[in-house]
Scaffold this motif. Structure first.
Motif, PDB file in Angstrom:
ATOM      1  N   MET A 176      -6.447  -4.266   9.107  1.00 50.61           N
ATOM      2  CA  MET A 176      -7.825  -4.175   9.522  1.00 50.61           C
ATOM      3  C   MET A 176      -8.475  -5.550   9.549  1.00 50.61           C
ATOM      4  SD  MET A 176     -10.889  -2.009   7.839  1.00 50.61           S
ATOM      5  CE  MET A 176     -12.419  -2.826   7.745  1.00 50.61           C
ATOM      6  N   SER A 177      -8.161  -6.375   8.545  1.00 51.22           N
ATOM      7  CA  SER A 177      -8.815  -7.677   8.476  1.00 51.22           C
ATOM      8  C   SER A 177      -8.456  -8.566   9.666  1.00 51.22           C
ATOM      9  CB  SER A 177      -8.487  -8.378   7.158  1.00 51.22           C
ATOM     10  OG  SER A 177      -7.102  -8.504   7.005  1.00 51.22           O
ATOM     11  N   GLN A 178      -7.316  -8.342  10.298  1.00 50.97           N
ATOM     12  CA  GLN A 178      -6.952  -9.107  11.491  1.00 50.97           C
ATOM     13  C   GLN A 178      -7.468  -8.445  12.761  1.00 50.97           C
ATOM     14  OE1 GLN A 178      -5.563 -12.112  11.557  1.00 50.97           O
ATOM     15  NE2 GLN A 178      -5.777 -12.030   9.339  1.00 50.97           N
ATOM     16  N   ARG A 179      -7.587  -7.145  12.744  1.00 52.98           N
ATOM     17  CA  ARG A 179      -7.984  -6.404  13.939  1.00 52.98           C
ATOM     18  C   ARG A 179      -9.471  -6.511  14.220  1.00 52.98           C
ATOM     19  NH1 ARG A 179      -6.621  -0.096  14.788  1.00 52.98           N
ATOM     20  NH2 ARG A 179      -7.292   0.054  16.937  1.00 52.98           N
ATOM     21  N   TYR A 180     -10.282  -6.424  13.177  1.00 53.15           N
ATOM     22  CA  TYR A 180     -11.739  -6.490  13.324  1.00 53.15           C
ATOM     23  C   TYR A 180     -12.253  -7.666  12.506  1.00 53.15           C
ATOM     24  CZ  TYR A 180     -11.562  -1.780  15.205  1.00 53.15           C
ATOM     25  OH  TYR A 180     -11.286  -0.682  15.968  1.00 53.15           O
ATOM     26  N   LEU A 181     -12.549  -8.749  13.169  1.00 57.15           N
ATOM     27  CA  LEU A 181     -13.047  -9.916  12.476  1.00 57.15           C
ATOM     28  C   LEU A 181     -14.569  -9.851  12.415  1.00 57.15           C
ATOM     29  CD1 LEU A 181     -10.727 -12.600  14.062  1.00 57.15           C
ATOM     30  CD2 LEU A 181     -10.478 -11.458  11.871  1.00 57.15           C
ATOM     31  N   SER A 182     -15.088  -9.895  11.222  1.00 59.08           N
ATOM     32  CA  SER A 182     -16.529  -9.932  11.016  1.00 59.08           C
ATOM     33  C   SER A 182     -16.783 -10.640   9.693  1.00 59.08           C
ATOM     34  CB  SER A 182     -17.123  -8.519  10.999  1.00 59.08           C
ATOM     35  OG  SER A 182     -16.799  -7.866   9.792  1.00 59.08           O
ATOM     36  N   LEU A 183     -18.034 -10.870   9.402  1.00 59.60           N
ATOM     37  CA  LEU A 183     -18.356 -11.564   8.156  1.00 59.60           C
ATOM     38  C   LEU A 183     -18.096 -10.703   6.931  1.00 59.60           C
ATOM     39  CD1 LEU A 183     -21.648 -13.363   9.214  1.00 59.60           C
ATOM     40  CD2 LEU A 183     -19.364 -14.333   8.973  1.00 59.60           C
ATOM     41  N   THR A 184     -18.044  -9.384   7.087  1.00 61.80           N
ATOM     42  CA  THR A 184     -17.881  -8.520   5.923  1.00 61.80           C
ATOM     43  C   THR A 184     -16.498  -7.897   5.801  1.00 61.80           C
ATOM     44  OG1 THR A 184     -18.720  -6.618   7.146  1.00 61.80           O
ATOM     45  CG2 THR A 184     -20.329  -7.900   5.896  1.00 61.80           C
ATOM     46  N   THR A 185     -15.564  -8.251   6.658  1.00 60.50           N
ATOM     47  CA  THR A 185     -14.223  -7.687   6.563  1.00 60.50           C
ATOM     48  C   THR A 185     -13.499  -8.321   5.379  1.00 60.50           C
ATOM     49  OG1 THR A 185     -14.160  -7.382   8.945  1.00 60.50           O
ATOM     50  CG2 THR A 185     -12.054  -7.299   7.781  1.00 60.50           C
ATOM     51  N   PRO A 186     -13.011  -7.496   4.451  1.00 60.99           N
ATOM     52  CA  PRO A 186     -12.307  -8.047   3.283  1.00 60.99           C
ATOM     53  C   PRO A 186     -10.990  -8.709   3.685  1.00 60.99           C
ATOM     54  CG  PRO A 186     -12.882  -5.735   2.939  1.00 60.99           C
ATOM     55  CD  PRO A 186     -13.150  -6.053   4.371  1.00 60.99           C
ATOM     56  N   ALA A 187     -10.518  -9.576   2.831  1.00 61.17           N
ATOM     57  CA  ALA A 187      -9.207 -10.202   3.047  1.00 61.17           C
ATOM     58  C   ALA A 187      -8.131  -9.127   2.972  1.00 61.17           C
ATOM     59  CB  ALA A 187      -8.967 -11.269   1.986  1.00 61.17           C
ATOM     60  N   GLY A 188      -7.014  -9.368   3.617  1.00 60.81           N
ATOM     61  CA  GLY A 188      -5.938  -8.390   3.671  1.00 60.81           C
ATOM     62  C   GLY A 188      -5.452  -7.921   2.310  1.00 60.81           C
ATOM     63  N   TYR A 189      -5.365  -8.826   1.338  1.00 52.56           N
ATOM     64  CA  TYR A 189      -4.859  -8.446   0.018  1.00 52.56           C
ATOM     65  C   TYR A 189      -5.789  -7.482  -0.718  1.00 52.56           C
ATOM     66  CZ  TYR A 189      -8.113 -11.943  -1.802  1.00 52.56           C
ATOM     67  OH  TYR A 189      -9.243 -12.661  -2.112  1.00 52.56           O
ATOM     68  N   ALA A 190      -7.057  -7.408  -0.329  1.00 48.91           N
ATOM     69  CA  ALA A 190      -8.000  -6.517  -1.002  1.00 48.91           C
ATOM     70  C   ALA A 190      -7.622  -5.051  -0.787  1.00 48.91           C
ATOM     71  CB  ALA A 190      -9.415  -6.768  -0.499  1.00 48.91           C
ATOM     72  N   PHE A 191      -6.875  -4.768   0.264  1.00 46.74           N
ATOM     73  CA  PHE A 191      -6.511  -3.386   0.555  1.00 46.74           C
ATOM     74  C   PHE A 191      -5.389  -2.881  -0.355  1.00 46.74           C
ATOM     75  CE2 PHE A 191      -8.595  -4.992   4.311  1.00 46.74           C
ATOM     76  CZ  PHE A 191      -9.528  -3.997   4.533  1.00 46.74           C
ATOM     77  N   ALA A 192      -4.843  -3.739  -1.192  1.00 44.19           N
ATOM     78  CA  ALA A 192      -3.841  -3.311  -2.168  1.00 44.19           C
ATOM     79  C   ALA A 192      -4.441  -2.351  -3.190  1.00 44.19           C
ATOM     80  CB  ALA A 192      -3.235  -4.527  -2.871  1.00 44.19           C
ATOM     81  N   ILE A 193      -5.759  -2.327  -3.298  1.00 44.86           N
ATOM     82  CA  ILE A 193      -6.396  -1.415  -4.247  1.00 44.86           C
ATOM     83  C   ILE A 193      -6.114   0.043  -3.902  1.00 44.86           C
ATOM     84  CG2 ILE A 193      -8.623  -1.214  -3.084  1.00 44.86           C
ATOM     85  CD1 ILE A 193      -9.784  -1.460  -6.056  1.00 44.86           C
ATOM     86  N   TRP A 194      -5.762   0.326  -2.642  1.00 47.73           N
ATOM     87  CA  TRP A 194      -5.473   1.710  -2.268  1.00 47.73           C
ATOM     88  C   TRP A 194      -4.267   2.249  -3.032  1.00 47.73           C
ATOM     89  CZ3 TRP A 194      -9.029   4.598  -0.606  1.00 47.73           C
ATOM     90  CH2 TRP A 194     -10.053   4.085   0.173  1.00 47.73           C
ATOM     91  N   ALA A 195      -3.317   1.413  -3.361  1.00 48.92           N
ATOM     92  CA  ALA A 195      -2.171   1.870  -4.156  1.00 48.92           C
ATOM     93  C   ALA A 195      -2.644   2.346  -5.524  1.00 48.92           C
ATOM     94  CB  ALA A 195      -1.141   0.754  -4.300  1.00 48.92           C
TER      95      ALA A 195
ATOM     96  N   PHE B  63     -10.789   6.250  13.113  1.00 46.25           N
ATOM     97  CA  PHE B  63     -10.600   4.807  13.044  1.00 46.25           C
ATOM     98  C   PHE B  63      -9.345   4.387  13.809  1.00 46.25           C
ATOM     99  CE2 PHE B  63      -9.763   0.682  11.076  1.00 46.25           C
ATOM    100  CZ  PHE B  63     -11.027   0.128  11.126  1.00 46.25           C
ATOM    101  N   ALA B  64      -8.310   5.223  13.776  1.00 44.34           N
ATOM    102  CA  ALA B  64      -7.071   4.904  14.495  1.00 44.34           C
ATOM    103  C   ALA B  64      -7.303   4.828  15.999  1.00 44.34           C
ATOM    104  CB  ALA B  64      -6.001   5.942  14.186  1.00 44.34           C
ATOM    105  N   PHE B  65      -8.278   5.580  16.499  1.00 44.84           N
ATOM    106  CA  PHE B  65      -8.583   5.580  17.925  1.00 44.84           C
ATOM    107  C   PHE B  65      -9.815   4.748  18.264  1.00 44.84           C
ATOM    108  CE2 PHE B  65      -5.900   9.357  17.623  1.00 44.84           C
ATOM    109  CZ  PHE B  65      -5.029   9.111  18.664  1.00 44.84           C
TER     110      PHE B  65
END
Length: 184
Positions: free
Chosen positions: A1-20, A68-70
């Protein structure tokens, strides 16, 4: 997501590790509830009347992932806001009933607060994506030194560049009528 939608509030990619952490903790909570149904654990008495919030959260999470996928960002925003509301209300309502039950708190309430808090923040990120969704490079104006004035004038008359999203957009009927990529 962080690469697909660039904005000022998009978290860094590693932040999504919290989902685990969130999902593993919630799986442990579901095992706790299963143990309660088998008579091996004490489940809070309020759970049966509040489980509709959990089911609502699961349904909203599924809808969010689908939308979101679409790239249907407005319905995705509605789904994630409902998800946050269900989780936060569940944690708030269930919290007092487990005050004397530390196992129930750590298996049911704590992971729900974590999930709800993360999704509440993600709701703000999703709202921000609606603002940056259809922007193009040519729509951004920047102050430039005088030596770049000829290039700046040429850029003003050039055809706007499509966003990176335009190349990945799936033509589907879920998109909003205002979506410029689904128009023919």
């Amino acid at each position: 997501m962080s690469q697909r939608y660039l904005s000022l509030t998009t978290p860094a990619g590693y932040a999504f590790a919290i989902w685990a952490v969130i999902y593993l903790w919630e799986i442990a909570g579901m095992c706790f509830l299963a143990a309660g149904a088998a008579g091996k654990a004490v489940v809070p008495s309020a759970w049966p009347e509040l489980q509709y919030l959990w089911l609502g959260a699961c349904a909203a999470q599924s809808l969010w992932a689908f939308f979101f996928a679409f790239d249907a960002l407005l319905p995705a925003l509605a789904a994630i806001a409902i998800l946050a509301g269900c989780l936060l209300k569940l944690a708030y309502e269930l919290g007092p009933t487990v005050a004397t039950m530390p196992d129930a708190y750590w298996y049911l309430v704590a992971p729900t607060w974590l999930h709800g808090g993360w999704v509440a923040a993600a709701t703000l990120v999703n709202a921000n994506l609606l603002f940056v969704e259809d922007r193009t490079d040519a729509s951004v104006t920047r102050a430039s030194p005088p030596e770049y004035a000829p290039q700046a004038r040429a850029a003003q008359h050039a055809k706007p560049l499509p966003t990176p999203r335009a190349h990945r957009h799936l033509r589907c009927r879920l998109c909003l009528p205002s979506c410029r990529f689904t128009r023919r």
